[in-house]
Design a protein around this motif. Structure first.
Motif, mmCIF file in Angstrom:
data_model
loop_
_atom_site.group_PDB
_atom_site.id
_atom_site.type_symbol
_atom_site.label_atom_id
_atom_site.label_comp_id
_atom_site.label_asym_id
_atom_site.label_seq_id
_atom_site.Cartn_x
_atom_site.Cartn_y
_atom_site.Cartn_z
ATOM 1 N N LYS A 152 0.802 -1.219 0.000
ATOM 2 C CA LYS A 152 0.000 0.000 0.000
ATOM 3 C C LYS A 152 0.843 1.281 0.000
ATOM 4 O O LYS A 152 0.522 2.228 -0.738
ATOM 5 N N PRO A 153 1.916 1.366 0.800
ATOM 6 C CA PRO A 153 2.711 2.613 0.755
ATOM 7 C C PRO A 153 3.327 2.885 -0.618
ATOM 8 O O PRO A 153 3.379 4.037 -1.060
ATOM 9 N N THR A 154 3.794 1.829 -1.304
ATOM 10 C CA THR A 154 4.360 2.007 -2.634
ATOM 11 C C THR A 154 3.290 2.489 -3.601
ATOM 12 O O THR A 154 3.521 3.377 -4.437
ATOM 13 N N LEU A 155 2.111 1.916 -3.492
ATOM 14 C CA LEU A 155 1.022 2.282 -4.399
ATOM 15 C C LEU A 155 0.553 3.712 -4.143
ATOM 16 O O LEU A 155 0.192 4.432 -5.081
ATOM 17 N N SER A 156 0.559 4.136 -2.878
ATOM 18 C CA SER A 156 0.153 5.512 -2.581
ATOM 19 C C SER A 156 1.143 6.497 -3.193
ATOM 20 O O SER A 156 0.763 7.585 -3.637
ATOM 21 N N LEU A 157 2.419 6.112 -3.262
ATOM 22 C CA LEU A 157 3.427 6.953 -3.905
ATOM 23 C C LEU A 157 3.119 7.088 -5.392
ATOM 24 O O LEU A 157 3.178 8.186 -5.965
ATOM 25 N N ALA A 158 2.768 5.968 -6.039
ATOM 26 C CA ALA A 158 2.424 5.999 -7.468
ATOM 27 C C ALA A 158 1.195 6.860 -7.711
ATOM 28 O O ALA A 158 1.142 7.628 -8.680
ATOM 29 N N ARG A 159 0.213 6.760 -6.836
ATOM 30 C CA ARG A 159 -1.005 7.564 -7.013
ATOM 31 C C ARG A 159 -0.705 9.050 -6.810
ATOM 32 O O ARG A 159 -1.288 9.910 -7.486
ATOM 33 N N THR A 160 0.208 9.360 -5.890
ATOM 34 C CA THR A 160 0.620 10.750 -5.691
ATOM 35 C C THR A 160 1.220 11.327 -6.967
ATOM 36 O O THR A 160 1.059 12.513 -7.276
ATOM 37 N N LEU A 161 1.897 10.462 -7.732
ATOM 38 C CA LEU A 161 2.535 10.901 -8.983
ATOM 39 C C LEU A 161 1.601 10.796 -10.183
ATOM 40 O O LEU A 161 2.040 10.947 -11.322
ATOM 41 N N GLY A 162 0.321 10.506 -9.935
ATOM 42 C CA GLY A 162 -0.665 10.599 -11.003
ATOM 43 C C GLY A 162 -1.176 9.292 -11.569
ATOM 44 O O GLY A 162 -1.913 9.300 -12.567
ATOM 45 N N TYR A 163 -0.803 8.140 -10.985
ATOM 46 C CA TYR A 163 -1.277 6.857 -11.503
ATOM 47 C C TYR A 163 -2.550 6.458 -10.767
ATOM 48 O O TYR A 163 -2.546 6.259 -9.551
ATOM 49 N N ASN A 164 -3.678 6.334 -11.489
ATOM 50 C CA ASN A 164 -4.959 6.083 -10.848
ATOM 51 C C ASN A 164 -5.686 4.863 -11.392
ATOM 52 O O ASN A 164 -6.910 4.763 -11.305
ATOM 53 N N GLU A 165 -4.909 3.925 -11.965
ATOM 54 C CA GLU A 165 -5.507 2.672 -12.409
ATOM 55 C C GLU A 165 -5.531 1.670 -11.248
ATOM 56 O O GLU A 165 -4.806 1.819 -10.262
ATOM 57 N N LYS A 166 -6.327 0.623 -11.388
ATOM 58 C CA LYS A 166 -6.340 -0.435 -10.381
ATOM 59 C C LYS A 166 -5.015 -1.172 -10.434
ATOM 60 O O LYS A 166 -4.502 -1.523 -11.493
ATOM 61 N N ILE A 167 -4.411 -1.417 -9.269
ATOM 62 C CA ILE A 167 -3.082 -1.998 -9.198
ATOM 63 C C ILE A 167 -3.141 -3.393 -8.589
ATOM 64 O O ILE A 167 -3.861 -3.640 -7.620
ATOM 65 N N SER A 168 -2.371 -4.310 -9.160
ATOM 66 C CA SER A 168 -2.339 -5.692 -8.705
ATOM 67 C C SER A 168 -1.873 -5.788 -7.253
ATOM 68 O O SER A 168 -1.042 -5.001 -6.799
ATOM 69 N N THR A 169 -2.406 -6.769 -6.540
ATOM 70 C CA THR A 169 -1.962 -7.007 -5.166
ATOM 71 C C THR A 169 -0.687 -7.854 -5.121
ATOM 72 O O THR A 169 -0.062 -7.985 -4.074
ATOM 73 N N ASN A 170 -0.290 -8.427 -6.263
ATOM 74 C CA ASN A 170 0.960 -9.175 -6.339
ATOM 75 C C ASN A 170 2.107 -8.174 -6.452
ATOM 76 O O ASN A 170 2.132 -7.360 -7.379
ATOM 77 N N PRO A 171 3.062 -8.190 -5.499
ATOM 78 C CA PRO A 171 4.095 -7.150 -5.500
ATOM 79 C C PRO A 171 4.923 -7.096 -6.782
ATOM 80 O O PRO A 171 5.264 -6.013 -7.250
ATOM 81 N N ILE A 172 5.242 -8.252 -7.368
ATOM 82 C CA ILE A 172 6.051 -8.260 -8.589
ATOM 83 C C ILE A 172 5.263 -7.669 -9.750
ATOM 84 O O ILE A 172 5.766 -6.834 -10.512
ATOM 85 N N LYS A 173 4.004 -8.067 -9.880
ATOM 86 C CA LYS A 173 3.162 -7.518 -10.946
ATOM 87 C C LYS A 173 2.894 -6.036 -10.732
ATOM 88 O O LYS A 173 2.854 -5.248 -11.688
ATOM 89 N N ALA A 174 2.712 -5.646 -9.474
ATOM 90 C CA ALA A 174 2.466 -4.229 -9.177
ATOM 91 C C ALA A 174 3.666 -3.377 -9.565
ATOM 92 O O ALA A 174 3.519 -2.295 -10.131
ATOM 93 N N PHE A 175 4.872 -3.879 -9.272
ATOM 94 C CA PHE A 175 6.092 -3.164 -9.642
ATOM 95 C C PHE A 175 6.147 -2.968 -11.150
ATOM 96 O O PHE A 175 6.471 -1.885 -11.645
#
Length: 454
Positions: A152-175
């Protein structure tokens, strides 16, 4: 224990300078730089606060030492610059202000981020020793940026930078999913192998930057070669696959640094302090180990370096680069120090008793602090005054510093509400009459004096 019995508070010689104690403020970009890479009033006051707090030596955050396009691949962060005379007058005023508060001041200079740069913000393709990219290991994330079981903290960073798509819960796929978000620095693009002509240009630029640094009144230079940046890619046995004179043997891998030191010496002479910062290890198979870093450090000393400042890891191993644990680098530093006669500086030691023990045992010569100096600029004074219990301890949460920096915001601190506002306090922003009467600027005769070795 009296201060005379505390090893951390004893003076030490680095080249031609005597540092009043063994505590170093490590370089950290704070996003306080004024437009066009000039120092700001806030930067002056921020560093002055740490000098007033008793810190013996301050290493100023990485400055751009070249106008070559390869250094522009880090444009997300508005670093200071010192590659020509344009920057000298304001930098000289900055240096004079900080030195008047009692610390020696060193300029850390970089010639580029290497593979860890990016073209996603309009810059050119990154360059490195060899065309080898990087990707952040999800099991090596820092505190506050998540873990393999909590993204979740990594994803919140991505959303702060403008990414608003649904993100995988698998860490490798999310990366993989968020790696293309501009500024995320999760999976780097493949860099271009830097040419020998470009290397020659950067070496020459390092020399000219050194001239400007000395003219501005700095007490020395730190060459920036850790963390996966451009010079690190030459040092690393995994990242340097070159077959020319800049690859192969250890001497060849370090040739670019040796030639950079030689280029600087032509402008600043033999007495000016030049140190090198390197990573103590990169915990990836085939990369830097503490034993390898020890061989590197001894070579650098033979090339004329006056000190070695350790860091650790790289973007790929963030939890080593930005340590989670107290004294995490000390066991590696003990190995790197073997056979060195110049001072070795170990980072991220926040506890004064542990720091004293490491110096007393001869494991290190000095300790450096980044985040702890943000949390409490009075760390040294409080220890010297026997008020250790009053030290504001850095929690290594990374919320106000690292995470805000990563998205381009000015640094703050959850433990110190004054951080980022030092310019609002006269005791840091203005110099006393006594300070003005005690000259902290140099005459031309002092800047251009004949080296003692002549």
């Amino acid at each position: 224990m009296s201060n005379q019995e505390k090893p951390l508070l004893q003076p030490i010689k680095i080249g031609s300078h005597t540092i009043k104690n063994r505590v170093v403020m490590a370089p950290m970009n704070m996003n306080y730089t004024a437009p066009m890479h000039f120092p700001s009033k806030q930067q002056k006051a921020y560093y002055a606060a740490r000098a007033m707090g008793g810190t013996g030596m301050i290493i100023v955050e990485a400055m751009r030492g070249t106008d070559h396009e390869t250094a522009d691949t880090y444009r997300k962060y508005n670093n200071l610059a010192i590659y020509d005379e344009t920057f000298v007058p304001k930098m000289a005023d900055f240096v004079e202000h900080v030195k008047s508060f009692g610390a020696k001041i060193i300029a850390q200079v970089s010639i580029g981020p290497g593979a860890q740069g990016t073209s996603d913000l309009g810059a050119t393709q990154p360059v490195a020793a060899s065309p080898i990219g990087y990707h952040v290991r999800h099991h090596k994330l820092i505190t506050g940026l998540g873990s393999p079981t909590n993204m979740k903290p990594t994803l919140s960073l991505a959303r702060t930078l403008g990414y608003n798509e649904k993100i995988s819960t698998n860490p490798i796929k999310a990366f993989e999913q968020i790696s293309n978000v501009p500024g995320m620095h999760i999976i780097g693009e493949i860099p271009r192998e830097i040419t020998k002509e470009e290397i020659s240009k950067l070496i020459a630029d390092y020399g000219y930057a050194a001239k400007c640094i000395k003219l501005a009144g700095f007490d020395g230079i730190e060459i920036h070669a850790p963390h996966g940046y451009l010079l690190h890619s030459f040092i690393s046995p995994r990242l340097n696959q070159r077959t020319d004179q800049y690859g192969g043997s250890l001497d060849n891998k370090l040739r670019i640094i040796k030639e950079s030191i030689d280029s600087m010496r032509k402008y600043v002479g033999p007495d000016f302090v030049i140190g090198v910062r390197i990573s103590a290890s990169v915990e990836i198979e085939g990369d830097i180990t503490p034993e390898y870093a020890n061989e590197v450090a001894k070579k650098l000393e033979s090339y004329g370096a006056n000190f070695i400042h350790l860091s650790d890891g790289s973007y790929e191993c963030m939890s080593d680069f930005i340590p989670k644990k107290e004294g995490q680098v000390l066991p590696k530093a003990k190995i790197v120090k073997q056979g060195l006669t110049i001072p070795l500086i170990c980072p991220s030691v926040h506890d004064p008793e542990l720091a004293d023990e490491a110096v007393r045992n001869g494991d290190v010569d000095m300790i450096s602090q980044g985040r702890q100096q943000i949390a409490d600029p009075e760390w040294v004074n409080k220890y010297a005054d026997g008020k250790t219990e009053d030290i504001v301890r850095c929690t290594r949460c990374n919320e106000g510093c690292i995470k805000r920096f990563l998205v381009g915001l000015p640094v703050r601190c959850t433990m110190n509400p004054m951080v980022g506002h030092e310019e609002d306090f006269d005791k840091y922003a203005k110099r006393s009459l006594e300070s003005l009467q005690n000259r902290h600027w140099e005459t031309i005769g002092e800047i251009g004096k004949e080296p003692s070795s002549f």
